[in-house]
Write a protein that holds these residues in place. Structure first.
Motif, PDB file in Angstrom:
ATOM      1  N   GLU A 108       0.936  -1.125   0.040  1.00 22.66           N
ATOM      2  CA  GLU A 108       0.014  -0.057   0.044  1.00 22.66           C
ATOM      3  C   GLU A 108       0.885   1.148  -0.040  1.00 22.66           C
ATOM      4  O   GLU A 108       0.777   2.185  -0.840  1.00 22.66           O
ATOM      5  CB  GLU A 108      -0.880  -0.110   1.150  1.00 22.66           C
ATOM      6  CG  GLU A 108      -1.943   1.203   1.161  1.00 22.66           C
ATOM      7  CD  GLU A 108      -2.819   1.281   2.575  1.00 22.66           C
ATOM      8  OE1 GLU A 108      -3.205   2.324   2.782  1.00 22.66           O
ATOM      9  OE2 GLU A 108      -3.087   0.093   2.878  1.00 22.66           O
ATOM     10  N   TYR A 109       1.765   1.280   0.883  1.00 22.74           N
ATOM     11  CA  TYR A 109       2.908   2.469   0.868  1.00 22.74           C
ATOM     12  C   TYR A 109       3.475   2.693  -0.425  1.00 22.74           C
ATOM     13  O   TYR A 109       3.825   3.693  -1.008  1.00 22.74           O
ATOM     14  CB  TYR A 109       3.845   2.284   1.958  1.00 22.74           C
ATOM     15  CG  TYR A 109       4.703   3.272   1.860  1.00 22.74           C
ATOM     16  CD1 TYR A 109       4.487   4.566   1.974  1.00 22.74           C
ATOM     17  CD2 TYR A 109       6.366   2.995   1.299  1.00 22.74           C
ATOM     18  CE1 TYR A 109       5.705   5.706   2.089  1.00 22.74           C
ATOM     19  CE2 TYR A 109       7.212   4.114   1.270  1.00 22.74           C
ATOM     20  CZ  TYR A 109       6.828   5.148   1.762  1.00 22.74           C
ATOM     21  OH  TYR A 109       7.980   6.236   1.501  1.00 22.74           O
ATOM     22  N   ALA A 110       3.829   1.386  -1.265  1.00 27.15           N
ATOM     23  CA  ALA A 110       4.386   1.477  -2.665  1.00 27.15           C
ATOM     24  C   ALA A 110       3.460   2.222  -3.513  1.00 27.15           C
ATOM     25  O   ALA A 110       3.846   3.026  -4.304  1.00 27.15           O
ATOM     26  CB  ALA A 110       4.871   0.133  -3.016  1.00 27.15           C
ATOM     27  N   CYS A 111       2.231   1.935  -3.432  1.00 23.01           N
ATOM     28  CA  CYS A 111       1.343   2.715  -4.134  1.00 23.01           C
ATOM     29  C   CYS A 111       1.165   4.152  -3.676  1.00 23.01           C
ATOM     30  O   CYS A 111       1.282   4.938  -4.818  1.00 23.01           O
ATOM     31  CB  CYS A 111      -0.074   2.142  -3.755  1.00 23.01           C
ATOM     32  SG  CYS A 111      -0.381   0.361  -4.654  1.00 23.01           S
ATOM     33  N   ARG A 112       1.108   4.537  -2.741  1.00 18.91           N
ATOM     34  CA  ARG A 112       0.957   5.830  -2.089  1.00 18.91           C
ATOM     35  C   ARG A 112       2.297   6.674  -2.333  1.00 18.91           C
ATOM     36  O   ARG A 112       2.242   7.811  -2.991  1.00 18.91           O
ATOM     37  CB  ARG A 112       0.834   5.834  -0.579  1.00 18.91           C
ATOM     38  CG  ARG A 112       0.202   7.242  -0.169  1.00 18.91           C
ATOM     39  CD  ARG A 112       0.028   7.142   1.445  1.00 18.91           C
ATOM     40  NE  ARG A 112       0.999   6.815   2.121  1.00 18.91           N
ATOM     41  CZ  ARG A 112       0.878   5.539   3.025  1.00 18.91           C
ATOM     42  NH1 ARG A 112      -0.051   4.731   3.132  1.00 18.91           N
ATOM     43  NH2 ARG A 112       1.813   5.433   3.822  1.00 18.91           N
ATOM     44  N   ARG A 113       3.569   5.865  -2.333  1.00 14.78           N
ATOM     45  CA  ARG A 113       4.600   6.596  -2.846  1.00 14.78           C
ATOM     46  C   ARG A 113       4.640   7.101  -4.426  1.00 14.78           C
ATOM     47  O   ARG A 113       5.166   8.047  -4.721  1.00 14.78           O
ATOM     48  CB  ARG A 113       5.945   5.736  -2.378  1.00 14.78           C
ATOM     49  CG  ARG A 113       7.339   6.567  -2.840  1.00 14.78           C
ATOM     50  CD  ARG A 113       8.214   5.385  -2.718  1.00 14.78           C
ATOM     51  NE  ARG A 113       8.130   4.429  -3.509  1.00 14.78           N
ATOM     52  CZ  ARG A 113       8.493   3.056  -3.366  1.00 14.78           C
ATOM     53  NH1 ARG A 113       8.630   2.835  -2.209  1.00 14.78           N
ATOM     54  NH2 ARG A 113       8.213   2.151  -4.386  1.00 14.78           N
ATOM     55  N   ALA A 114       3.790   6.360  -5.049  1.00 13.35           N
ATOM     56  CA  ALA A 114       3.887   6.468  -6.667  1.00 13.35           C
ATOM     57  C   ALA A 114       2.564   7.492  -6.922  1.00 13.35           C
ATOM     58  O   ALA A 114       2.291   7.704  -8.025  1.00 13.35           O
ATOM     59  CB  ALA A 114       3.740   5.319  -7.364  1.00 13.35           C
ATOM     60  N   GLY A 115       1.850   7.989  -5.798  1.00  7.87           N
ATOM     61  CA  GLY A 115       0.709   8.827  -5.935  1.00  7.87           C
ATOM     62  C   GLY A 115      -0.478   8.121  -6.120  1.00  7.87           C
ATOM     63  O   GLY A 115      -1.492   8.623  -6.704  1.00  7.87           O
ATOM     64  N   VAL A 116      -0.859   6.839  -5.983  1.00 10.14           N
ATOM     65  CA  VAL A 116      -1.824   6.183  -5.960  1.00 10.14           C
ATOM     66  C   VAL A 116      -2.372   5.796  -4.694  1.00 10.14           C
ATOM     67  O   VAL A 116      -1.565   5.196  -3.705  1.00 10.14           O
ATOM     68  CB  VAL A 116      -1.689   4.848  -6.936  1.00 10.14           C
ATOM     69  CG1 VAL A 116      -2.955   3.902  -7.052  1.00 10.14           C
ATOM     70  CG2 VAL A 116      -1.162   5.452  -8.352  1.00 10.14           C
ATOM     71  N   GLU A 117      -3.676   6.195  -4.686  1.00 10.39           N
ATOM     72  CA  GLU A 117      -4.389   5.907  -3.184  1.00 10.39           C
ATOM     73  C   GLU A 117      -5.155   4.482  -3.275  1.00 10.39           C
ATOM     74  O   GLU A 117      -5.584   4.163  -4.297  1.00 10.39           O
ATOM     75  CB  GLU A 117      -5.212   6.789  -2.898  1.00 10.39           C
ATOM     76  CG  GLU A 117      -6.222   6.855  -1.521  1.00 10.39           C
ATOM     77  CD  GLU A 117      -7.129   7.628  -1.394  1.00 10.39           C
ATOM     78  OE1 GLU A 117      -7.670   7.835  -0.101  1.00 10.39           O
ATOM     79  OE2 GLU A 117      -7.557   8.655  -2.177  1.00 10.39           O
ATOM     80  N   VAL A 118      -4.840   3.677  -2.250  1.00 18.27           N
ATOM     81  CA  VAL A 118      -5.639   2.542  -2.154  1.00 18.27           C
ATOM     82  C   VAL A 118      -6.710   2.692  -1.377  1.00 18.27           C
ATOM     83  O   VAL A 118      -6.493   3.078  -0.261  1.00 18.27           O
ATOM     84  CB  VAL A 118      -4.679   1.079  -1.352  1.00 18.27           C
ATOM     85  CG1 VAL A 118      -5.466   0.130  -1.302  1.00 18.27           C
ATOM     86  CG2 VAL A 118      -3.527   1.130  -2.443  1.00 18.27           C
ATOM     87  N   ILE A 119      -8.104   2.353  -1.711  1.00 19.42           N
ATOM     88  CA  ILE A 119      -9.209   2.751  -1.062  1.00 19.42           C
ATOM     89  C   ILE A 119      -9.920   1.067  -0.803  1.00 19.42           C
ATOM     90  O   ILE A 119     -10.158   0.683  -1.806  1.00 19.42           O
ATOM     91  CB  ILE A 119     -10.155   3.575  -1.853  1.00 19.42           C
ATOM     92  CG1 ILE A 119      -9.383   4.888  -2.072  1.00 19.42           C
ATOM     93  CG2 ILE A 119     -11.728   3.547  -1.054  1.00 19.42           C
ATOM     94  CD1 ILE A 119     -10.160   5.802  -3.001  1.00 19.42           C
ATOM     95  N   TYR A 120     -10.094   0.823   0.313  1.00 20.08           N
ATOM     96  CA  TYR A 120     -10.940  -0.413   0.953  1.00 20.08           C
ATOM     97  C   TYR A 120     -12.529   0.123   0.970  1.00 20.08           C
ATOM     98  O   TYR A 120     -12.786   0.739   1.776  1.00 20.08           O
ATOM     99  CB  TYR A 120     -10.339  -0.917   2.005  1.00 20.08           C
ATOM    100  CG  TYR A 120      -8.921  -1.065   1.953  1.00 20.08           C
ATOM    101  CD1 TYR A 120      -8.313  -2.410   1.257  1.00 20.08           C
ATOM    102  CD2 TYR A 120      -8.004  -0.435   2.586  1.00 20.08           C
ATOM    103  CE1 TYR A 120      -7.155  -2.507   1.179  1.00 20.08           C
ATOM    104  CE2 TYR A 120      -6.747  -0.676   2.629  1.00 20.08           C
ATOM    105  CZ  TYR A 120      -6.125  -1.959   2.032  1.00 20.08           C
ATOM    106  OH  TYR A 120      -4.726  -1.984   1.875  1.00 20.08           O
ATOM    107  N   VAL A 121     -13.197  -0.197  -0.152  1.00 16.67           N
ATOM    108  CA  VAL A 121     -14.544   0.134  -0.028  1.00 16.67           C
ATOM    109  C   VAL A 121     -15.316  -0.341   0.952  1.00 16.67           C
ATOM    110  O   VAL A 121     -16.399   0.227   1.176  1.00 16.67           O
ATOM    111  CB  VAL A 121     -15.210   0.123  -1.499  1.00 16.67           C
ATOM    112  CG1 VAL A 121     -14.362   0.524  -2.735  1.00 16.67           C
ATOM    113  CG2 VAL A 121     -15.422  -1.652  -1.924  1.00 16.67           C
TER     114      VAL A 121
END
Length: 159
Positions: A108-121
């Protein structure tokens, strides 16, 4: 008096997302169809367009290398030409679980670092009050609480 032409202020932010679906053999109640419906409802309610789809069907969540769709998703997240800025996942148990509880947080941090938010719906961790440093603790709480809640509902239905 003639009206002045309307100009947009600032860039237009497009809300585009990838969806990640995982069905393990031990969680049959979370079928890919069920997860897709939940993700689609969230996307519709939040004006998000799903532009990419990743699915690991019938795959255990314990080993990253055995989840080719998640591997591809994370490779795509690192691509500056990707078409999405969010990843929608049904809940944290679909993103994980891994043998090491911090592994899901790392991806999840790797996504956030790349500017992508992970959302658990379908997760408590999406409540604004629990974002930030407290977020991972709430995700871990979700991992523990969701099976307990499902069991309680089951036993209530059996009565």
């Amino acid at each position: 008096m003639p009206s002045s032409p309307r100009h947009r202020v600032g860039p237009v932010v497009r809300l585009c997302a990838a969806q990640y679906i995982r069905m393990s053999t031990d969680h049959q109640e979370y079928s890919p169809v069920f997860q897709r419906q939940a993700v689609a409802e969230y996307a519709r309610a939040h004006h998000v367009r799903i532009v990419s789809d990743y699915e690991d069907a019938g795959i255990s969540g314990l080993k990253f290398r055995q989840r080719p769709a998640l591997v591809q998703l994370l490779l795509d997240v690192e691509n500056p030409k990707r078409k999405f800025n969010k990843v929608l996942v049904f809940d944290v148990s679909r993103w994980g679980p891994f043998q090491d509880v911090d592994e899901a947080a790392f991806y999840e941090y790797a996504c956030r670092r790349a500017g992508v938010e992970v959302i658990y719906v379908a997760s408590l961790s999406q409540m604004p009050a629990v974002r930030g440093g407290f977020n991972r603790s709430m995700q871990r709480f979700d991992e523990i609480a969701q099976p307990v809640c499902r069991s309680l509902v089951f036993f209530e239905d059996v009565r």
